[in-house]
Every structure is written in structure tokens, then in C-alpha cells.
Design a protein around this motif. Sequence first.
Motif, short mmCIF file in Angstrom:
data_model
loop_
_atom_site.label_atom_id
_atom_site.label_comp_id
_atom_site.label_asym_id
_atom_site.label_seq_id
_atom_site.Cartn_x
_atom_site.Cartn_y
_atom_site.Cartn_z
N MET A 86 0.82 -1.21 0.00
CA MET A 86 0.00 0.00 0.00
C MET A 86 0.86 1.26 0.00
O MET A 86 0.47 2.30 -0.55
N ALA A 87 2.04 1.17 0.58
CA ALA A 87 2.97 2.32 0.51
C ALA A 87 3.37 2.57 -0.94
O ALA A 87 3.49 3.72 -1.37
N HIS A 88 3.59 1.49 -1.69
CA HIS A 88 3.89 1.62 -3.12
C HIS A 88 2.73 2.27 -3.86
O HIS A 88 2.92 3.15 -4.72
N VAL A 89 1.52 1.85 -3.52
CA VAL A 89 0.33 2.42 -4.16
C VAL A 89 0.27 3.93 -3.94
O VAL A 89 0.09 4.72 -4.88
N HIS A 90 0.44 4.35 -2.69
CA HIS A 90 0.31 5.77 -2.38
C HIS A 90 1.52 6.57 -2.84
O HIS A 90 1.39 7.76 -3.18
N ALA A 91 2.69 5.94 -2.91
CA ALA A 91 3.85 6.62 -3.46
C ALA A 91 3.67 6.89 -4.96
O ALA A 91 4.10 7.93 -5.47
N THR A 92 3.02 5.96 -5.64
CA THR A 92 2.74 6.16 -7.07
C THR A 92 1.81 7.34 -7.28
O THR A 92 2.03 8.19 -8.16
N ILE A 93 0.76 7.40 -6.45
CA ILE A 93 -0.16 8.55 -6.53
C ILE A 93 0.59 9.85 -6.28
O ILE A 93 0.44 10.84 -7.01
N ALA A 94 1.42 9.86 -5.23
CA ALA A 94 2.14 11.07 -4.86
C ALA A 94 3.11 11.51 -5.94
O ALA A 94 3.33 12.72 -6.14
N THR A 95 3.70 10.56 -6.65
CA THR A 95 4.65 10.90 -7.71
C THR A 95 3.96 11.57 -8.89
O THR A 95 4.49 12.51 -9.49
N ILE A 96 2.76 11.11 -9.20
CA ILE A 96 2.02 11.65 -10.35
C ILE A 96 1.27 12.92 -9.98
O ILE A 96 1.04 13.80 -10.83
N ALA A 97 0.88 13.06 -8.72
CA ALA A 97 0.01 14.14 -8.27
C ALA A 97 0.47 15.55 -8.67
O ALA A 97 -0.38 16.40 -8.99
N PRO A 98 1.76 15.89 -8.64
CA PRO A 98 2.15 17.27 -8.99
C PRO A 98 1.69 17.71 -10.37
O PRO A 98 1.46 18.90 -10.60
N VAL A 99 1.57 16.76 -11.30
CA VAL A 99 1.13 17.11 -12.65
C VAL A 99 -0.30 17.63 -12.63
O VAL A 99 -0.69 18.48 -13.46
N ASP A 100 -1.10 17.15 -11.67
CA ASP A 100 -2.50 17.54 -11.57
C ASP A 100 -2.75 18.52 -10.42
O ASP A 100 -3.91 18.80 -10.09
N SER A 101 -1.73 19.06 -9.83
CA SER A 101 -1.87 19.81 -8.59
C SER A 101 -2.46 21.20 -8.79
O SER A 101 -2.40 21.79 -9.88
N GLN A 102 -3.01 21.72 -7.71
CA GLN A 102 -3.52 23.09 -7.71
C GLN A 102 -2.41 24.07 -8.06
O GLN A 102 -2.62 25.03 -8.83
N GLU A 103 -1.22 23.85 -7.52
CA GLU A 103 -0.11 24.76 -7.76
C GLU A 103 0.24 24.82 -9.25
O GLU A 103 0.51 25.91 -9.79
N ARG A 104 0.26 23.68 -9.89
CA ARG A 104 0.59 23.68 -11.33
C ARG A 104 -0.44 24.46 -12.12
O ARG A 104 -0.09 25.25 -13.01
N PHE A 105 -1.70 24.24 -11.83
CA PHE A 105 -2.74 24.90 -12.62
C PHE A 105 -2.85 26.39 -12.30
O PHE A 105 -3.17 27.19 -13.18
N GLU A 106 -2.56 26.75 -11.08
CA GLU A 106 -2.47 28.18 -10.79
C GLU A 106 -1.28 28.79 -11.52
O GLU A 106 -1.35 29.94 -11.99
N GLY A 107 -0.21 28.02 -11.65
CA GLY A 107 0.95 28.49 -12.41
C GLY A 107 0.64 28.69 -13.88
O GLY A 107 1.24 29.53 -14.55
N LEU A 108 -0.32 27.91 -14.40
CA LEU A 108 -0.74 28.07 -15.79
C LEU A 108 -1.66 29.27 -15.97
O LEU A 108 -1.92 29.68 -17.11
N GLY A 109 -2.18 29.80 -14.85
CA GLY A 109 -3.05 30.96 -14.93
C GLY A 109 -4.49 30.71 -14.55
O GLY A 109 -5.33 31.62 -14.63
#
Length: 472
Positions: A86-109
Motif C-alpha cells: 500500500m505504501a507503493h500504491v500511495h507513493a505512485t499517486i504522490a509521484t504523479i500528483a504534482p502534474v494535476d496539482s492546484q499549484e501547477r494549474f495556478e501556475g498556468l493561470g
Amino acid sequence: MSQTIKADIAVIGAGSGGLSVAAGAAQLDLKVVLFEKGEMGGDCLNYGCVPSKALIAAASAAHEARHSGHLGISAKAVSVDFAKVMAHVHATIATIAPVDSQERFEGLGCQVVREAARFVDARTVASDSVRVEARKFVIATGSRAMIPPIPGLDATPHLTNETIFELKSLPERLIVLGGGPIGAELGQAFRRLGSEVVIIEAEAILGREDPEAAKVVAEQLEADGVELMAGHKAIRVEAGPTVVLQSGDREVRVSGSHLLVALGRTPSIDDLNLEAAGIARDRNGIVTDKSLLSSNRRVFAVGDAAGRGQFTHLAGTHASLVVRRALFALPVNANAVQVPRVTYCDPEVGAIGLGEAEARKQHGADIRVQTFEFAENDRAQAEGDTRGFGKLITTARGKVLGVTLVGRHAGDHIQLWSLALTAGLKLSQLTGMIAPYPTRGEISKRLASAFYTPALFSDRTRKVVSILKHFA
């Protein structure tokens, strides 16, 4: 008092479809407001595609370790540390999450509002803190697990895909209600990790797929030790949990330590106040035309909310269509989209277009069916895994109607057929390609070539060759 915002486009839902629309619009310097009441990335990142495939990868590793004796590899004991899985499962989510993050989309405008939104009128949506008046709206709210009105189910603790990845310990005995893709995938994964598993299905296991392909998967599930109870309808649920089933004229009781409900999904549109905006809906989702426009011509719907299929890749395709239509005023046709699907069991099932039964219903006798077994594929033989086959369905003139592949990595190999149907490729173009040897992907060329085999080696062709040999 709510802040009022004027926007070019307001997107409700930050899953695959919503994020793609928002990113495209923001990068074109449009004013975008993006609402998300839950986790950025939506169901796929947090509760669906990503965690389930991470879990399946761990389960597959355990299975391969136990079952490689035919290759001369023997592991005397396989230990599964469920906490680390389950740690692997959640680490996978955490690795991909920045691409979909609020910070990234605010950075896009984008202006990201982490609140639930609902329509106030035909051109306004509101949340707790803002009101947005926009030229265009996109509903991308996805779907959620369907919980049927089975007596006793609401009073009995149960899991869905949204909660199962939060388990801290491996279920001793997992009851799975539903033998579709989600139930079959997770049921097999937990069995391979060490749980006892029983899958209950009112009709057939993987009933949407080609019956012969579904049979290959069902046989592997049973070989893994999964108990399959197809043709059993759940009539009530009791504490335990215990599921009471109807089988003919008798009742059957199945008890376990955990209960997973995997009986399909329903669009998440109930709380949007669609009536206020004049947006029509039906049981599948928001009613849209080929441009993905709703009955309110300012409002588009994409992905699961649009009721045209529940796939992350389809939501992404819808997003690209909406960008073309809403931002560039280009004509699009969502009705013409060719959508592949994959069930990530072992072996995988990949399919696109019509199945054999549906093709016969629509085209009658005017179809041809070609099959090729992986047992005849040299790579499959080298890997010691010859399960499965490919099935190609065409008209008598060779127009591709549909393809099903069942076998190892079938999801990767169905992509060639997705291209073929999308681009309208001829079978002759597929037979003309060079497939590297030895690969499982050769099966696609062999299927295409099989269409021409009867004509190539017919009596007429033999007669032509017998004449031509005198002139060669």
C-alpha cells in the motif's frame, strides 16, 4: 458575501477531462476558473486507474515469483508485506500528483476554487465563496461507485474503489459484488496478495467482453483460487458481512471479512442544480450532441458526466474536442470517436469496435471473423505464456468492425487497432508493415493477413500462378 468573477470558461471538476480543458484554455490566455470539491486529479489518480494498477503490479510480482517453475525459476516462499504494498500504491499517486496539482494549474493561470459548484442560472455557477459568470462552462465531474438498493447494504460496512486503497491490513476473505472490470481486477489482485476472494455476479463474468475472451480470464481467476459465483443475484446483505444470494429457487449465503461493491458507476451530477441552467440529463449522464454541447448551448460535458463511456482516455479525448469546438469554433463529432478499452486482469483483455455478436446483429451474414492463438506466437512460446488469442471482425470487403485481444499485455497491442479504426486504415496497409520478431505484436499482422489467406491460396489463384510461371 460571494465574490463575482467574470470568466471566459468555468470548469467543474479537476479530473482528466476538466484538467485538460483548463490547461488548454489557460495556455491560450483565457480567463479560466476551475472548481474541484475533492482531490485534484479526480477519481483516476486517487481512487481508480493509478492505485489499482500499482496494486496489480505488486500482485503480479508475487504471482510471477510463485509460478515461474516452468522457466526453471523456483522461489520456495513468497512473503507479502501488505503495508509496503500500500505504501507503493500511495507513493505512485504522490509521484504523479504534482502534474494535476492546484499549484501547477495556478501556475498556468487558472483560478482554482476548492469548493463544490452548482448552477444558479443558465450563465452562472456559484460555490461557497465565489459566483462565476462565464461565456462557456464545462461539466467534468466524473462518476462515483454505484451503490444499489440491496436491502441491508447501506447498514453494512462495505468498500468501494474510493476506500479500498486505504486498507491497513490484507482482507482475510474478500467478497466482491460485481464481476465487471473493477471487480475482476481487484479480486484477482487481492487473491494473489493472499486474500481468499469470492466474486459474485448476477450475469456473466466480464459480460461486456467477447465470451471466449472472458472465458480465458475466468479460467485464470479460478486457477488463482478465486471463487466465481456467476448467475447469482444478491438479494440482501447482513452483518458479518454476509451476502444472501438467489440461485434458482434457493438462497445461498456467502460470508467474509470484507465486502467490496463493484457494481458499476454513476455520473456525479446530482448536486449541480442542472435544472436551474436548463441542462437535460438522463440515466447515463448529461445529454449532449456530437459537439458535446448540452441543451444549454453555453455548457459542454465531458468524460463520465457526458454518459458516453467511463474511461480516462475518453475524457481526455472529449477535452480535446471541447477545446477545438469552444475555443476555435471548429466542427467536431464525438459520435465518431473510436474508443478502445482494456481490462487489466492477467491476462488482459483489450477491445475496440464491435464484438462478434454485435457485428452479426448489425451486419448479418456480411462479416468475416479471423482468429489467431497466442499458442502460435513465438514470443508467447518463449515466455511460456500462450494464453489467449486475437479476434478480428470485418465486413466481407475487409472493413474493420472490431478487434478483441486477450493475453499478456493485450492493452498495449490493441493500440495499433485503435489507430487503424481512427485513421480508417486498410487491412492491406497492416499486412504491409514489418513487425519486429519475436514480439507479441505480430499477432495484429497475422490477423490482418488471415483475411486474405482464403483468396490468396484459392483454386483460382493457383490457376493464375500455373499460367504465370511460364512467363516468369
